[in-house]
Structures are given as C-alpha cells and as structure tokens.
Motif scaffolding. Structure first.
Motif, PDB file in Angstrom:
ATOM      1  N   TRP A  44       0.831  -1.194   0.000  1.00 22.87           N
ATOM      2  CA  TRP A  44       0.000   0.000   0.000  1.00 22.87           C
ATOM      3  C   TRP A  44       0.872   1.253   0.000  1.00 22.87           C
ATOM      4  CZ3 TRP A  44      -0.479   3.792   3.857  1.00 22.87           C
ATOM      5  CH2 TRP A  44      -1.483   4.772   3.590  1.00 22.87           C
ATOM      6  N   THR A  59       2.095   2.186  -3.280  1.00 24.08           N
ATOM      7  CA  THR A  59       1.013   2.748  -4.101  1.00 24.08           C
ATOM      8  C   THR A  59       0.807   4.228  -3.801  1.00 24.08           C
ATOM      9  OG1 THR A  59      -0.041   0.617  -3.667  1.00 24.08           O
ATOM     10  CG2 THR A  59      -1.315   2.222  -4.939  1.00 24.08           C
ATOM     11  N   GLU A 105       3.546   6.287  -5.249  1.00 25.80           N
ATOM     12  CA  GLU A 105       3.451   6.338  -6.702  1.00 25.80           C
ATOM     13  C   GLU A 105       2.536   7.442  -7.195  1.00 25.80           C
ATOM     14  OE1 GLU A 105       2.356   2.462  -8.201  1.00 25.80           O
ATOM     15  OE2 GLU A 105       4.238   1.630  -7.410  1.00 25.80           O
TER      16      GLU A 105
END
Lengths: 434, 432
Positions: free
Chosen positions: A171, A174, A177
């Motif tokens: 997570w 993510t 990102e």
C-alpha cells in the motif's frame, strides 16, 4: 420534530444512555449519511497489539499495530456472520494516509487523527504512549477516523483509502506512486507562509478566525477539565479514609458498632466509584479533542484558499505590469519608473529592432499570463465552491456532534449524581441505625 | 449491709456500689427498683468535705441520696417529660468604651419550684458561661460537666464578630446549657439557677468571687498514689483514649475533604465560564453551551454550600467532643485521687490495727466519697454514652443529608439542561 435520524429518539427521554451507546449512535449517524462505501462494508479497528522490529536506522523499536476489520454489509444482515477481512496497520501508516488526503483534497476539511502524544492529562492518566489505556483510546480514535473518512461524500470514494482498508502489502508504495509528495510542498507553503492577500474572501477569513477561536477555547476547556478531574479524584478518594476509621472506631463501640462498620463500607464504595466516573469523562474529553484537531483542519483549508487567492493575485499583478510595459514600449511614454526607462533616457533609446523583439516577447508573456490568470481564476473559483460546500457540511456535522457530546456529558453527570445520592442514602441508613 | 460490716479496700468496692444501686443509673429498671435494696447508711445525709475544707453542698435536693425520693415521684427522666427548657439565641454586639463583646439571650421555661417565675429571659456573655462552668466544676466535682467552646481566639486570625464565628459559638453555648439542663443533678445547682434567672449576674459572681479560691478549685487531693484503677474505670479510660484518637482522625479527614472540595470548587469556577465564552462565537450551539455554563455554575454554588455547612456545623461538634472527652478524663483522674486518698488512709489505719483504735471517721468519709464518686461517675458515663450515641447519629446523618442535598441540587440542574440541549430538533423542524 425534524427527521434527523434514529439516534435522537434514543437519547430523548432516556437519560441512562452510556457513552458506548452514544458512540454507536454516532456511528449510526455516519452510516446513515449513505456513502456508497459504508453501504458496502462495515469498518472497525478491532484490536491493538505490540510489535517489536528493526526500524529505518536498524535499531530495535517497539510499536503498536491496529487491526482493521472490514466486512461486507449484506453478510452481517443475513445473519451468517462470516470472518471479516483484516489487516494490521501502525499509526504512522494512518498518518501517511491522512497526509495523502490533505494534499489531494486541499479544499476538504479532512478528519483528524487521534493525538500523537497524550496531552491534557491529569495525574492518574498516563502520558505514556504504550500505556494500555492510551492505546485503547487511540484504537477508538483511529476507528472514528476511518468512519469519518468513509462517511464523507467525497473522501469515501478515494482509491487509496480503499486500498488502505483492503491491501496490506504494497500500500505504501502505491501511495508514493501517486506523487502526492510533490504537491505536499505547496501545502506546507500554505501553512507556513506569511503573505498578504489583497482581496480575501470574507467568508474564509471569518472561518479561519472561527477556527482560531475554537482551537483556543477547546484547549482551555480541556486544560481546566483535567485539573478539575484531578481535584474530584482527591475528594472521592479521601472519603475512603472514613471507611477505615469507622471500622476501627466500631471495634470499641457496642451498639454503634454495626451501623458504623456498614457505613464505612459505603464510604469505601463511594471512593472507588470515581475511577469509572473519570474514565467516562475521558470519553467526553476525546470528543472535544477531535474537534480541537478538526479546527486545525478547517484553518488549513482557509489557508489554502488564501494561497490560491494569493497566487491568482500575483498572476494578475504580473499580467497588469506586463501590459503596462507593453503600453510604455508601444507609446514611448514612460509612465512608471523602471531602470530600463532611466537607462534608455540616459544612454539613449534602443534600436527599433530591439524594441520590436521586446514587444514580441511581451506579447507572448501577456498571452501566457492571461492564460495563467484564467487558469488560476478558475482554480480559485473551483476551490471556493468545493471548499465552501464542505465547510457547510462540516458546520452541520460539528453542531450535531458537539450537541450530542454535551448531551452525553450531561447524562454522565446525571448518572454520577444519582450514584452519589444512592451511596449517601445507604450510609445515612447505616448511621440512623447506630 | 450495715455500717459495722468490715470495709474492704476500694478495689472491691464495686460490690458495694452494685448493692447500692445508684438512683441515677441510666437503666430504665433502676427507677423501678425498690428502695430497700439501698444501703440504709447512704440514705442519710453525709458530711462530704472537699479537700479545701468547704463542705459539699448536700443540703440541696440534688445530693445523690435524697434525689432518690424525687425520682420515685418524677416520670422518666430520659426526656419524655422535661420540666426545664433552655435556649440560647439572639447574639448582639455591645460596644463600650472599655471593650466590645457579644451577648446572647438565654431563655428559660420551667415548672420547677426552685425557680420563682415560670419564664426568664436574660442576656449573658461568654464570660458568664465560663463562670458557670467553673462554679459547676467546683460544686459538683464528682460529675462530668459539659464542655464550653474554646475560650481564647487569636485576635486577628479569627474574626470574633463574624457571623459564622458567633453562630458557631451560639450553637455550642446552647448545647452546653441544654446538656446541663438535662442533667438530673447539675440542673438543680444553685449557680445554674442564678445563671438562668438573675438580673444582675455580676453581683452574684462578685459574691462568689470572694469565696472562690484560686482560678478553679481542684477537687484533687494531691500526693496520693493509686494502686490500680478498678476494671470498669480502667475500661472507660482505655475507651476514651481510643475514642480520642478516632475523633482526631475523623477531624483530619473532614478537614482534608473540605480542602479538596475547595480546590475542586476553584477549578469549577474557571471551568463554567469557558463554556460561556465559547458560546459567544457559536450560533446553533450558543444556547446549549450557555446552558452547560449555567449548570456548572449551579453545581459550584451547591458545592460551596456543602463545604460551608461542613465547616460550620460538622467540625465544631467534633472538636467539642474532644473537649468533652478531656473533661471526662479529668473526672476519671479526680476519682482516682479520691480512691487513692481512701486507700492510703485505710492502709494507715489497718497498719495500726493492733492498737484497736476505732476506724476513724476520716476513713469512713473517704470511703463515702469514693462510693459516691463512683456512683455519680458511672451514671454520668452511661448518660454520656447515650448522648454520645445520639449526638453522633445526628451528626453523621446530618453529614449524609448535606451530601445528598448537594447531589440532588446538581442532579436537578443537569436534568433540566437535557431538554434545552435537545431543543434544536424541535426548532429545526419548525423552520424547515
């Protein structure tokens, strides 16, 4: 009576509501807000556990993790009660989530996390982060945070939030990102900068002022309440000494002995009752704290507006000055003082070619500037619109929640008074039998 | 038992006491006991002499022996039919060139023939009460005299003329007179009578002063060592020691509670107004917050009342019992002295037994003193225990009551707040 939900009916006429019951009422309120997420799943922070591990600098550390459980709504209502999906998260991951939300939705009043360190403690309350009571209250606070986000019309549909609840591994990656950290800088700028806005939106200025006042008054309230809790503790505990001395005294009395002894027991019970009373009051303090931190979030939105407004004004100012320069160049009239103007006066004017080039450049800049102003203007308007909607939503939520908090506080006080009357009546009966 | 029975040492005198069956015994059954159980010798008037030579006033009907006759005629002395009612009230400040002082009105209502009138109303000051107590101690040395509130107050620290101080003192003085009035022996004392009835007490005091010897005549014969305190009196002494301790502890606890409550009150007085200032920048929440502020304010007032009441009513009574215990201990000591004197003199006589000289009247008188003292003391002890039980029942019940009232006031305040807090729903419905 307005149709504002079932939780009101539960409270009116029933002054024996416990804090956990009123907490459920709050959850029901949020559930009824009818976000798509909460229609789908139940969310809870069920447990807390201690872990040890190596941190970033390879040192041993102990930290707490919290178990987030999610369960599809229909399954529970069908009565089958399947095992919920769950994953563990630590406080720093909650912080990361919140920072992401702050940056991504700067125009929203983002729900706050429970405090990082225990503040406003009275002497019996631990300031230690590892203390089980603190951990327990934090668990409740984190669950509250998730429910707040999940019941927000906009935040609840965020993908990162969803994966926070459902994807244990990866997570963090993510989140990074998304590149939100780049935007984080401008947010920091907003919070720290001291710039003057020429035409601030009056409503936002008032909101910011309100946020300041709210923060100040709740801090004061929490401080005094903690001191009062300390004193109340003392009052109750000293009564326990009566228990002991009555018992000792009853030993030398014949007829008075029994009455004294039993009265002493009631004094002990009275002294012991303060622990529960003050634990319940901590719940009230936590509710106030949430809004203390909410005030901060509110102010952040107002500051972001200011920044947006400021940037618009800067762009507009820049455009105006460029346009002026163009005019000067075109007409040869120097209206404003500029170094160029002075030097050209002193050293002679530039060549027509130079002027031509300059004019062209200015035109381009003006074009760009106009685009920028249009952009910023749109941004500003968009921001103002979205932010104001959320602020109105927040105002209603705040009024409702704080009212409920005051009601449950009053109920707490009523319960405390009733207990007091009962204990002293019991003691009185014993005394009258002396 | 006749006078010819050989007297044993005072330590076994208890048997003699029981046989005498003191008329002032607090037991109900004592009143129904027939007079022939009594020692016929004690039915007569004895010359009881004080150490300083002045005779004990036995001519008054209050002497322990002839009181028996009165009791058989009177009804239950435990309070059902009282014939003497005394109250202390109406404190007033008097300012003269020499001094400023407070006087209290002392009202008496009585059917006793010892009084010329059925009703009296006189004004007395603390000095007068003090005089009375001293006279009672002098003239009734075998009895427990109720205590007076503290005589000396440090000027500048305590305001002698403040309402609270005067009221506390008035209550204690009232208690004092009531206790004397309820005492079957003390209430018949001539000085008590004078205190209640004389227009000009100073004259009587002046006369008394002439015969008074020293600050307060101590009915203590010094120099006699007591072998052993009889069991029952030793038990009383032990009880008093422990009781003093416990009273002291209770006093300290009560003070500590008052202190903690006062500190709590200080915080409450700051806490309430914060809600008020919060309400000043809220719209919807304005009324609820103001309501909470008002509620906290009401609770603060209730708490203040509680602490004041405890300070004014509870603590002084505790302290007064401390004084009472001291008085009782002193009476026990006096009793010891009287017994010691008797034992010493008796030993001296026994030692000279071979000379076959008759038992001197001095020793006989000593023995009488011992027996009377023991009887009076026992009766007073039982009465004191009874009163103590009632007093503390009342005191502690009062404490419970005040706390109940405090919580009830707070409860009412918070309960009345609930509808105000929930009011929004109604108004919202209307405006919608």
């Amino acid at each position: 009576m307005a149709d504002s939900g079932s939780e009101d009916i539960a409270v009116i006429g029933n002054t024996d509501l416990t804090p956990s019951e009123s907490e459920n009422n709050l959850k029901n309120t949020m559930a009824e807000k009818g976000t798509s997420l909460l229609k789908m799943m139940e969310i809870s922070v069920a447990e807390a556990e201690k872990r040890t591990g190596k941190n970033a600098v390879n040192m041993q550390e102990t930290y707490t993790v919290y178990l987030i459980e999610t369960r599809p709504v229909d399954a529970a209502s069908e009565g089958t009660n399947p095992v919920p999906d769950s994953l563990w998260r630590r406080y720093s991951e909650f912080e990361l989530l919140r920072n992401y939300l702050l940056v991504t939705y700067p125009f929203l009043v983002v729900p706050p996390l429970p405090e990082k360190r225990a503040e406003f403690v009275w002497h019996k309350l631990s300031a230690d982060n590892m203390d089980p009571d603190f951990v327990e209250r934090r668990r409740v606070g984190l669950e509250n945070f998730l429910l707040r986000v999940a019941s927000h019309p906009d935040l609840s549909s965020d993908k990162i939030f969803y994966s926070f609840l459902t994807e244990e591994n990866g997570w963090k990656e993510t989140v990074f990102e998304t590149g939100f950290q780049a935007k984080a800088d401008s947010r920091l700028k907003a919070l720290n900068a001291t710039f003057r806005v020429k035409n601030p939106d009056k409503r936002f200025a008032e909101m910011k002022h309100y946020g300041d006042e709210l923060q100040s008054v709740i801090s004061q309230l929490l401080r005094v309440r903690a001191r009062a809790a300390d004193r109340l503790y003392g009052v109750y505990k000293v009564h326990g000494n009566y228990g002991r001395v009555f018992s000792e005294w009853s030993a030398i009395e014949k007829e008075m002995g029994d009455g004294l002894q039993s009265a002493g027991h009631h004094m002990d019970a009275y002294a012991a009752s303060v622990d529960d009373i003050l634990e319940e009051e901590e719940h009230y303090a936590d509710q106030l704290k949430e809004y203390l931190f909410y005030a901060d979030a509110l102010r952040a939105v107002c500051r972001k507006h200011e920044l947006t407004q400021y940037e618009l004004e800067m762009a507009a100012q820049d455009l105006t000055s460029k346009k002026q320069q163009r005019e000067e160049l075109a007409t040869g009239m120097i209206r404003t003082f500029s170094l160029k103007g002075m030097t050209s006066k002193l050293f002679g004017q530039e060549t027509p070619e130079q002027r031509e080039a300059k004019l062209k450049m200015l035109e381009t800049q003006i074009e760009e500037g106009e685009e920028l102003v249009k952009e910023r203007n749109a941004e500003c308007e968009e921001f103002v619109k979205s932010a104001w909607v959320d602020i109105e939503r927040f105002k209603e939520q705040k009024d409702h929640d704080l009212r409920e908090a005051l009601i449950s506080y009053a109920i707490m006080q009523i319960s405390m008074c009733k207990k007091g009357i009962q204990v002293w009546n019991n003691a009185k009966e014993c005394f009258s039998k002396m | 038992m006749s006078a010819g029975t050989p007297r044993s040492l005072a330590s076994s005198g208890q048997r003699a006491l029981q046989d005498i069956s003191h008329p002032l015994s607090a037991e109900e059954s004592a009143l129904s006991r027939s007079p022939d159980v009594l020692n016929p010798n004690s039915a007569g008037e004895r010359d009881l002499i004080l150490a300083n030579g002045t005779p004990v006033d036995t001519s008054s009907p209050a002497s322990s022996s002839s009181l028996l006759n009165r009791l058989q005629l009177d009804d239950d002395l435990d309070g059902e039919t009282r014939d003497l009612f005394v109250t202390v009230d109406d404190p007033k400040k008097h300012v003269s060139t020499m001094e400023t002082y407070i006087t209290y009105r002392v009202c008496t209502k009585t059917t006793r023939t010892e009084f010329d009138l059925p009703e009296y109303s006189v004004r007395r000051r603390y000095q007068d009460f003090d005089w009375l107590r001293n006279k009672l101690e002098e003239s009734q040395p075998t009895h427990l005299i109720p205590p007076l509130p503290e005589k000396f107050v440090v000027k500048g620290v305590v305001d002698r003329f403040s309402e609270e101080f005067v009221e506390t003192r008035r209550k204690a003085l009232d208690k004092f007179l009531k206790r004397v009035a309820d005492h079957p022996v003390l209430s018949f004392n001539e000085h008590f009578n004078a205190f209640l009835s004389a227009k000009d007490l100073n004259k009587r005091q002046g006369l008394a002063l002439l015969t008074k010897m020293g600050e307060s005549v101590k009915y203590v014969t010094v120099g006699y060592k007591l072998r052993a305190r009889p069991l029952e009196f030793a038990a009383m002494g032990e009880y008093l020691d422990v009781f003093t301790q416990k009273l002291g502890t209770i006093d300290r606890i009560a003070q500590r509670i008052i202190k903690e409550q006062s500190e709590f009150l200080i915080e409450l007085r700051e806490y309430g107004p914060v809600y008020s200032s919060w309400s000043s920048f809220e719209e919807d929440l304005h009324d609820p917050l103001e309501g909470v502020s008002g509620c906290v304010s009401n609770c603060s007032s209730a708490l203040e009342e509680l602490t004041e009441d405890m300070s004014e009513d509870f603590l002084p009574v505790l302290r007064e019992y401390g004084l009472y215990i001291e008085s009782m201990k002193n009476v026990l000591k006096k009793r010891d002295q009287v017994q010691a004197e008797y034992e010493t003199k008796l030993e001296a006589v026994v030692f000279r037994e071979d000379k076959k000289s008759p038992v001197s009247s001095d020793v006989e008188k000593c023995q009488d003193r011992v027996e009377c003292f023991n009887a009076d003391l026992k009766a007073d002890w039982d009465r004191w225990q009874n009163n103590k039980r009632q007093d503390f029942r009342q005191l502690l019940t009062g404490m419970a009551d005040r706390n109940i009232q405090y919580y009830e006031k707070c409860l009412a305040a918070w309960e009345s707040l609930i509808p105000l807090l929930q009011d929004k729903q109604d108004t919202k419905g209307e405006t919608n």
